[in-house]
Scaffold this active site. Sequence first.
Site, PDB file in Angstrom:
ATOM      1  N   HIS A  69       0.860  -1.190   0.000  1.00  0.00           N
ATOM      2  CA  HIS A  69       0.000   0.000   0.000  1.00  0.00           C
ATOM      3  C   HIS A  69       0.897   1.241   0.000  1.00  0.00           C
ATOM      4  O   HIS A  69       1.556   1.553   0.991  1.00  0.00           O
ATOM      5  CB  HIS A  69      -0.939  -0.018   1.214  1.00  0.00           C
ATOM      6  CG  HIS A  69      -2.082   0.951   1.084  1.00  0.00           C
ATOM      7  ND1 HIS A  69      -3.390   0.613   1.359  1.00  0.00           N
ATOM      8  CD2 HIS A  69      -2.092   2.262   0.711  1.00  0.00           C
ATOM      9  CE1 HIS A  69      -4.162   1.678   1.149  1.00  0.00           C
ATOM     10  NE2 HIS A  69      -3.386   2.696   0.767  1.00  0.00           N
ATOM     11  N   LEU A  70       0.894   1.902  -1.116  1.00  0.00           N
ATOM     12  CA  LEU A  70       1.817   3.011  -1.383  1.00  0.00           C
ATOM     13  C   LEU A  70       1.700   4.135  -0.355  1.00  0.00           C
ATOM     14  O   LEU A  70       0.610   4.639  -0.090  1.00  0.00           O
ATOM     15  CB  LEU A  70       1.508   3.565  -2.781  1.00  0.00           C
ATOM     16  CG  LEU A  70       2.450   4.631  -3.343  1.00  0.00           C
ATOM     17  CD1 LEU A  70       3.840   4.047  -3.571  1.00  0.00           C
ATOM     18  CD2 LEU A  70       1.891   5.186  -4.656  1.00  0.00           C
ATOM     19  N   HIS A  71       2.822   4.518   0.226  1.00  0.00           N
ATOM     20  CA  HIS A  71       2.837   5.621   1.187  1.00  0.00           C
ATOM     21  C   HIS A  71       4.198   6.300   1.168  1.00  0.00           C
ATOM     22  O   HIS A  71       5.217   5.683   0.883  1.00  0.00           O
ATOM     23  CB  HIS A  71       2.485   5.142   2.595  1.00  0.00           C
ATOM     24  CG  HIS A  71       3.369   4.057   3.121  1.00  0.00           C
ATOM     25  ND1 HIS A  71       3.264   2.739   2.710  1.00  0.00           N
ATOM     26  CD2 HIS A  71       4.369   4.081   4.029  1.00  0.00           C
ATOM     27  CE1 HIS A  71       4.169   2.014   3.350  1.00  0.00           C
ATOM     28  NE2 HIS A  71       4.865   2.804   4.154  1.00  0.00           N
ATOM     29  N   LEU A  72       4.145   7.574   1.474  1.00  0.00           N
ATOM     30  CA  LEU A  72       5.332   8.426   1.407  1.00  0.00           C
ATOM     31  C   LEU A  72       5.667   8.906   2.825  1.00  0.00           C
ATOM     32  O   LEU A  72       4.856   9.572   3.466  1.00  0.00           O
ATOM     33  CB  LEU A  72       5.019   9.624   0.499  1.00  0.00           C
ATOM     34  CG  LEU A  72       6.035  10.738   0.318  1.00  0.00           C
ATOM     35  CD1 LEU A  72       7.349  10.196  -0.220  1.00  0.00           C
ATOM     36  CD2 LEU A  72       5.483  11.781  -0.652  1.00  0.00           C
TER      37      LEU A  72
END
Length: 176
Positions: A118-121
């Site tokens: 789950h893409l996160h920055l």
Amino acid sequence: MDHLWTPWRYHFITSAEKSDRCIFCAFQEEDRDEHNLILTRGSHSFVILNRFPYTSGHLMVVARRHIPSLSDAQPGELEELILTARDFQLALETLYRPDGFNIGFNLGKSAGAGVAGHLHLHVVPRWQGDSNFVGVIGQTRTIPEDLKTTYARLREYLSQHPFPSRDAASGPSPAR
Ligand SMILES: [Zn+2]
């Protein structure tokens, strides 16, 4: 970089063992943002404090969709992730006066992603000497401000400083 990018994964690994659900997907569906430390919700992303922060103010800009990597993201999603990171960089600069930032993605478990898939920055404020201190005392990190305080400070800031990235049409960066 191990010290910087891996500490929080242990918390998430522990959390993930209790459930097969992705915590970022689960938190979005819940209606208790303060409990979950969600600071803002946008069209394509939301912002959440890291529960196991490396430094005070360590937060994450998370894609709303459960997508694993940048290559799965639409341009609008990528734009909002970066613009939101910019806004929170400014908020953290104002509130915490850090010397610098680490802002980055960990894609995949081998790269240190605590919530792989789950893409996160990550947005991590840094101060001179913080990593040196970590080096001296090994696995123990500096104890950041407690999360409820960080949450309250950022929410207060947000209430007084509307971010252009959270509006439908993105405007110029707020005056500094
Ligand atoms: Zn997810």
